[in-house]
Structures are given as structure tokens and as C-alpha cells.
Design an enzyme around this catalytic site. Structure first.
Site, PDB file in Angstrom:
ATOM      1  N   CYS A   1      -3.831  -0.936  -1.929  1.00  0.00           N
ATOM      2  CA  CYS A   1      -4.106   0.471  -2.209  1.00  0.00           C
ATOM      3  C   CYS A   1      -5.077   0.610  -3.383  1.00  0.00           C
ATOM      4  O   CYS A   1      -4.824   0.077  -4.470  1.00  0.00           O
ATOM      5  CB  CYS A   1      -2.782   1.142  -2.545  1.00  0.00           C
ATOM      6  N   ASN A   2      -6.161   1.325  -3.166  1.00  0.00           N
ATOM      7  CA  ASN A   2      -7.138   1.527  -4.245  1.00  0.00           C
ATOM      8  C   ASN A   2      -6.531   2.316  -5.399  1.00  0.00           C
ATOM      9  O   ASN A   2      -6.773   2.013  -6.567  1.00  0.00           O
ATOM     10  CB  ASN A   2      -8.360   2.284  -3.730  1.00  0.00           C
TER      11      ASN A   2
ATOM     12  N   GLU B   1      -6.032   9.936   9.248  1.00  0.00           N
ATOM     13  CA  GLU B   1      -4.684   9.747   9.809  1.00  0.00           C
ATOM     14  C   GLU B   1      -4.442  10.651  11.009  1.00  0.00           C
ATOM     15  O   GLU B   1      -3.584  10.383  11.841  1.00  0.00           O
ATOM     16  CB  GLU B   1      -3.617   9.945   8.723  1.00  0.00           C
TER      17      GLU B   1
ATOM     18  N   HIS C   1      -8.529   3.778   3.638  1.00  0.00           N
ATOM     19  CA  HIS C   1      -8.824   4.426   4.922  1.00  0.00           C
ATOM     20  C   HIS C   1     -10.313   4.459   5.283  1.00  0.00           C
ATOM     21  O   HIS C   1     -10.670   4.560   6.448  1.00  0.00           O
ATOM     22  CB  HIS C   1      -8.341   5.873   4.891  1.00  0.00           C
TER      23      HIS C   1
ATOM     24  N   CYS D   1     -11.242   3.351  -0.883  1.00  0.00           N
ATOM     25  CA  CYS D   1      -9.940   3.812  -0.385  1.00  0.00           C
ATOM     26  C   CYS D   1      -9.653   3.028   0.889  1.00  0.00           C
ATOM     27  O   CYS D   1     -10.563   2.759   1.677  1.00  0.00           O
ATOM     28  CB  CYS D   1     -10.009   5.311  -0.086  1.00  0.00           C
TER      29      CYS D   1
ATOM     30  N   ASP E   1       0.864  -1.182   0.000  1.00  0.00           N
ATOM     31  CA  ASP E   1       0.000   0.000   0.000  1.00  0.00           C
ATOM     32  C   ASP E   1       0.902   1.233   0.000  1.00  0.00           C
ATOM     33  O   ASP E   1       2.100   1.139   0.239  1.00  0.00           O
ATOM     34  CB  ASP E   1      -0.886  -0.010   1.259  1.00  0.00           C
ATOM     35  N   SER E   2       0.302   2.383  -0.221  1.00  0.00           N
ATOM     36  CA  SER E   2       1.058   3.622  -0.197  1.00  0.00           C
ATOM     37  C   SER E   2       1.477   4.007   1.222  1.00  0.00           C
ATOM     38  O   SER E   2       2.276   4.911   1.411  1.00  0.00           O
ATOM     39  CB  SER E   2       0.218   4.743  -0.797  1.00  0.00           C
TER      40      SER E   2
HETATM   41  N1  DGL Z   1      -4.000   3.933   0.021  1.00  0.00           N
HETATM   42  C1  DGL Z   1      -4.616   4.973  -0.757  1.00  0.00           C
HETATM   43  C2  DGL Z   1      -5.874   4.416  -1.439  1.00  0.00           C
HETATM   44  O1  DGL Z   1      -6.427   3.426  -1.039  1.00  0.00           O
HETATM   45  C3  DGL Z   1      -4.969   6.192   0.086  1.00  0.00           C
HETATM   46  C4  DGL Z   1      -3.775   6.986   0.548  1.00  0.00           C
HETATM   47  C5  DGL Z   1      -3.014   7.638  -0.579  1.00  0.00           C
HETATM   48  O2  DGL Z   1      -3.502   8.593  -1.207  1.00  0.00           O
HETATM   49  O3  DGL Z   1      -1.924   7.163  -0.859  1.00  0.00           O
HETATM   50  O4  DGL Z   1      -6.307   4.975  -2.416  1.00  0.00           O
END
Ligand code: DGL
Length: 288
Positions: free
Chosen positions: A81-82, A160, A194, A192, A18-19
Site C-alpha cells: 500500500c502506497n 474498484e 490501483h 497507488c 495492503d489496505s
Molecule cells: N492501497 C492504497 C494505496 O496504495 C489505496 C486504497 C486506499 O486508500 O486504501 O495508497
């Protein structure tokens, strides 16, 4: 011999990237559904957010994240990560030799099954919404579906910050959900990593009549299905400890991380950049 190879392969870990920390919501679902699997996570905390970046950069980052995980001899790669799923799944499928699963297709598929009137809302980062991947995957399965897509760039930082039950987050949600609700969606994809943390807050704004889809949860189901079908499910009874790697350990990381995961992060290590940046095109894990 083939069966023997399979049972050895079944013991290999699943890689997830993931990011940043958000993907831990997907790990949480995987752990729940697949307690016997060894999981290795990479969160690119040094380069988060991906959701505001351009497609080309997201694709490069995703490939680098994947290559880091391939060092562990993983049997399957999950893009938690989406944003990376929306923009880089194709690139990874093209370049990697192991099966790769993103979160967008499972989320879209579930929404098509759940919706009563074919009116589906999609919430995500700007990059995810701009890619139109959710809409494409939905329309493939239901050409008559009406889709209301809404970028929600402020939600990641609010979550966050830990503002889960907070009036500012509630107000922000109200504003973001205005259009989808005017479009009378009956199903909303939380597109997403989160957003599942805001499930209750979102449901409060939408009212009980709208169904919420957690793409991470749907992906965990798909992972189980895929492992079963390919004979790669680990049937050993004892789960190995999950390992978490990140490209930076920012302030409050462990606190936020456990909020996403629902438990303490046991094994956590920061990796040096030179271990995952692409240095040459003849990388052993890339197709020639
Ligand atoms: N993990 C990212 C997503 O699911 C959200 C955080 C980001 O913008 O990197 O899209």
C-alpha cells in the site's frame, strides 16, 4: 551452520499487506519476478480506504496488519500500500525485527532514473500526497527535481467499480492530470496500488512522451535484489500456492481481486478481527 540456517530461512514466505485488494497488483509483479517464492497476503478490506485517513490511524492499522502476517514466520515484509508505505514505513522499521520494504522509495528512485528534465509528477491518495514522502524521497536523490503532486481520491472507487475503459474515468483523469501536464512533467509516478490498472488510460491523456512509473513493479525488483544480496532467495523450483487473507469479504471481492491479480485467487480466507488487532504492548513480535 550459518549456511544451513540461511537455506532454511530462504524457504520462508514473503508477507505482503495492503489496505484491501489493490495490493494484488504488487503480488502480480512479485509472482512474475519471483515465481519460486511463497507469498502470504493480507488485505485489510474491512478498514479500506486508508488514503483518506489520518497518519496516526494509518500507522496503527499498518502495525496490526504486519503483526498478523508475522504469525506466519515470514522472512520479509512488503508494504504494498502506497499510503501505508508513505506514513508507516518508519514505524514498522522501528518496531519489527524482520526486513521491511515499502513501495514509495523504489518508485521515487525509478522516477529519478527515468526523468529526462527532472520534472516528475506524483499521483496518489490524499494521505500519500499530504505526507510528501514521494517528494522527499525524490529530492533526496535529485535536489533539483521539480515535483508536481496531485491527490486523486476519486480514482480508487472508479477502479474498484471496474470502470477502467470508461469515459467518466477518462474525464476524471483529464482533470487530475491538468496541473502536472501544465507543469510539463516528463515522468509520472503511479503512486497507488490501483493506478497501474489505468496505465493505458493515463498514457492516453499524457501522450506517449511522458514515462509512467509503476511503484509496485519497481518494488518487486527491489525485493528480488534484497533477497539475492542477503542469500534469502528461494532456489527451490516449485512455488508454493499463494495464500490470501482479508479482514472482510465484501461484495464482488473475488471478481475485483482477480482483475487486480490477473488470475483467480486460489486460497482465500477471512480472518477474525481479534487475530490482528493489537491487544497488548508486550506482543511477542514487537521489539521491547
Ligand atoms: N492501497 C492504497 C494505496 O496504495 C489505496 C486504497 C486506499 O486508500 O486504501 O495508497
Amino acid at each position: 551452520v550459518q549456511d544451513e540456517n540461511k537455506s532454511t530461512a530462504a524457504k520462508l514466505p514473503i508477507g505482503i499487506f495492503d489496505s484491501g485488494v489493490g495490493g494484488l497488483t504488487v503480488v502480480k509483479q512479485l509472482k512474475k519476478l519471483l515465481p519460486n517464492e511463497a507469498l502470504i497476503y493480507f488485505g485489510d478490506t474491512a478498514r479500506i480506504p486508508y488514503g483518506t485517513k489520518s497518519p496516526r490511524l494509518i500507522q496503527q492499522y499498518a502495525l496490526e496488519d504486519a503483526l498478523f502476517l508475522l504469525q506466519f514466520d515470514i522472512k520479509l515484509l512488503v508494504i504494498a500500500c502506497n499510503t501505508a508505505s508513505a506514513l508507516a514505513l518508519d514505524v514498522l522499521l522501528e518496531n519489527l525485527k524482520i526486513p521491511v520494504l515499502g513501495v514509495v522509495t523504489p518508485g521515487a528512485e525509478a522516477a529519478v532514473k527515468e526523468t529526462l528534465e527532472g520534472k516528475i509528477g506524483v499521483l496518489g491518495t490524499s494521505a500519500t500526497i499530504n505526507s510528501d514522502m514521494y517528494a522527499k524521497e525524490i529530492t533526496k536523490r535529485n535536489p533539483n527535481a521539480r515535483i508536481s503532486s496531485q491527490p486523486c481520491p476519486l480514482l480508487v472507487p472508479l477502479i474498484e467499480e471496474g470502470w477502467i475503459n470508461d469515459e467518466i474515468t477518462a474525464l476524471t483523469l483529464k482533470k487530475y492530470l491538468k496541473q502536472p501536464l501544465e507543469d510539463k512533467v516528463d515522468t509520472i509516478i503511479m503512486g497507488c496500488t490501483h493506478y497501474p490498472l489505468l496505465e493505458t488510460a493515463i498514457q492516453k491523456v499524457t501522450g506517449g512522451g511522458v514515462r509512467l512509473i509503476d511503484s509496485g513493479k519497481e518494488t518487486a525488483r527491489k525485493v528480488k535484489e534484497l533477497l539475492k544480496k542477503s542469500g534469502l532467495l528461494n532456489i527451490e523450483s516449485k512455488a508454493k500456492e499463494s495464500q490470501f487473507y482479508v479482514s472482510d469479504i465484501p461484495d464482488k471481492f473475488e471478481e475485483i481481486g482477480s482483475l487486480f491479480l490477473g488470475e483467480k485467487l486460489s486460497f482465500l480466507e477471512r480472518v477474525d478481527f481479534d487475530r490482528f488487532l493489537i491487544s497488548n504492548k508486550d506482543h511477542p513480535f514487537l521489539k521491547k
